[in-house]
Motif scaffolding. Structure first.
Motif, PDB file in Angstrom:
ATOM      1  N   VAL A   1       0.813  -1.211   0.000  1.00 58.55           N
ATOM      2  CA  VAL A   1       0.000   0.000   0.000  1.00 58.55           C
ATOM      3  C   VAL A   1       0.848   1.263   0.000  1.00 58.55           C
ATOM      4  CG1 VAL A   1      -1.719   1.325   1.270  1.00 58.55           C
ATOM      5  CG2 VAL A   1      -1.953  -1.169   1.089  1.00 58.55           C
TER       6      VAL A   1
ATOM      7  N   ALA B   1       0.807   3.957  -2.933  1.00 57.48           N
ATOM      8  CA  ALA B   1       0.046   5.170  -2.643  1.00 57.48           C
ATOM      9  C   ALA B   1       0.939   6.397  -2.529  1.00 57.48           C
ATOM     10  CB  ALA B   1      -0.759   4.982  -1.355  1.00 57.48           C
TER      11      ALA B   1
ATOM     12  N   LEU C   1      -6.029   1.488  -1.379  1.00 57.15           N
ATOM     13  CA  LEU C   1      -5.443   2.307  -2.430  1.00 57.15           C
ATOM     14  C   LEU C   1      -6.467   3.198  -3.109  1.00 57.15           C
ATOM     15  CD1 LEU C   1      -3.154  -0.393  -4.111  1.00 57.15           C
ATOM     16  CD2 LEU C   1      -2.371   1.629  -2.871  1.00 57.15           C
TER      17      LEU C   1
ATOM     18  N   TRP D   1      -8.337   2.119  -5.564  1.00 53.67           N
ATOM     19  CA  TRP D   1      -8.225   1.754  -6.971  1.00 53.67           C
ATOM     20  C   TRP D   1      -9.344   0.770  -7.314  1.00 53.67           C
ATOM     21  CZ3 TRP D   1      -2.328   0.396  -7.968  1.00 53.67           C
ATOM     22  CH2 TRP D   1      -1.578   1.555  -7.814  1.00 53.67           C
TER      23      TRP D   1
END
Length: 430
Positions: free
Chosen positions: A179, A183, A220, A222
């Motif tokens: 992560v 990120a 994230l 996403w």
């Protein structure tokens, strides 16, 4: 608060209007003056997008939105004395309803001392300037919406990471290895860390590998796209061709967490002469992984219950950055799982420590089954006796949960657990 009294979120109905007006008036009277007038809020309820939280047939929360060009606005967001969970669900549901519009941002204006400012920040909105203007960049925009729909992908709820209770070592590892570098690429570069492109999760069935993959996507922010070889097998292009087409489409997304479960089905050890059809699929997948690694903003997560069966080339350095074991839930995780499925008004009377101790070696799914079985058995007994009224003596207790545990067959055998520990020592790459 009883389970039956917990607030639930649904679409706005015209009969909810009185409740929304009351929420607006309550906000105004407490100094948390709404940015939009009552008339504008009422108009958006009828003409735009609105969701409400209902408890005991009363409106206890609302989120109302409208769209202007490529930007969405939350024109009213108010929550009575309800848990933060309800506010998160309201905002998530409003975003879901508005996402097909192809919005680039979702924004909200609130008073500088609004009581729910922290909730908005934790839900992904960022304050802007001294006006406390908050906006959130939506993870999927414009033409990507249709593409994501074609791929069967979706955006995961933003609080999913926090709901994975316990398993602190696994979460810490994924946070550090996956992560944070993805990120915060600038921070990763400063320390010489290369953001990962692919990771393999392995462990016994039912230990939560899929949940962890979704949680990483949630963390994230996403889109999450699951590639199912079983669904692709019927393609006219064949499985290898369908895999290629799917990965080509995924390549058009700006960001994505791509998940392949039970990857051993298409990446098993290649053997035999002449080559089998499966060997061709394995070769294609190896090529796709190599190409996938050349693009930023994407993460491939594969999961397997049988890591020993994977082709040796599949786990070589340079293809998967990490090979991470996901095992059975630890005591903290088991405690959290029990509390998730034991009714809130019952959990205080249950010997949770005994249940945690007695469920060692069980998967999350095993514990869920035992908890639900105990509840269902208690309800059946109450119906049999005709005493379904407010009689707490018929509710499930420690004995009932232990009885259900005794009737639950463990998914993971002792041999499987032993092999998993051996695989950690010989195959894991952290």
């Amino acid at each position: 608060m009883n389970a039956v009294d917990r607030a639930h979120v649904r679409d706005f109905h015209q009969e909810d209007l009185e409740g929304i007006i009351r929420l607006w008036e309550d906000a105004h009277s407490t100094g948390d003056t709404p940015a939009y007038s009552m008339a504008e809020v009422i108009a958006s309820c009828s003409q735009d997008y609105a969701v409400v939280a209902i408890r005991d047939d009363q409106v206890v929360g609302a989120a109302v939105g409208r769209a202007a060009h490529a930007q969405g606005w939350v024109v009213f967001f108010r929550l009575s004395d309800e848990p933060e969970r309800v506010g998160v669900e309201l905002l998530d549901e409003l975003e879901r309803k508005m996402s097909p519009l192809g919005l680039a941002k979702l924004s909200i204006l609130v008073s500088s001392d609004g009581p729910r400012l922290d909730l908005l920040v934790r839900n992904g909105f960022e304050p802007r300037r001294s006006l406390r203007y908050l906006e959130r960049i939506l993870p999927v925009q414009g033409r990507e919406l249709d593409l994501l729909k074609e791929l069967g992908g979706r955006v995961m709820p933003r609080n999913l990471w926090d709901t994975v209770a316990g398993m602190h070592d696994e979460k810490r590892l994924l946070e550090e290895r996956l992560v944070t570098p993805l990120a915060q690429p600038g921070l990763a570069e400063r320390f010489g860390v290369v953001p990962p492109r692919a990771v393999m999760l392995f462990g016994p069935p039912g230990t939560g590998k899929t949940t962890f993959a979704k949680a990483v996507a949630s963390r994230l922010d996403w889109p999450f796209v699951e590639v199912s070889p079983a669904r692709l097998a019927d393609s006219a292009a064949g499985l290898a061709g369908a895999l290629r087409q799917t990965f080509d489409s995924i390549g058009q997304l700006e960001h994505a967490v791509v998940f392949i479960d039970e990857v051993e089905e298409i990446a098993a050890t290649r053997r035999g002469d002449p080559p089998s059809a499966t060997q061709g699929v394995t070769n294609e997948l190896l090529k796709l992984v190599a190409e996938f690694r050349d693009r930023e903003g994407r993460l491939l997560v594969c999961a397997t219950n049988f890591v020993r069966s994977l082709d040796a080339a599949f786990l070589r350095h340079g293809r998967f950055d990490y090979v991470v074991p996901i095992g059975l839930p630890d005591p903290a995780a088991r405690s959290a799982i029990w509390q998730r499925y034991i009714p809130p008004h019952v959990v205080g009377d249950v010997d949770l420590e005994t249940l945690v101790r007695s469920s060692e070696g069980l998967t999350p799914a095993d514990i869920e089954y035992a908890a639900r079985r105990a509840s269902q058995d208690a309800l059946a007994r109450a119906l049999e006796r005709g005493d379904t009224a407010e009689d707490d003596s018929r509710l499930p207790g420690t004995k009932q949960y232990l009885r259900a545990l005794n009737a639950t067959r463990a998914t993971v055998s002792e041999d499987d657990a032993r092999e998993f520990l051996e695989d950690i020592a010989t195959i894991a790459r952290l």
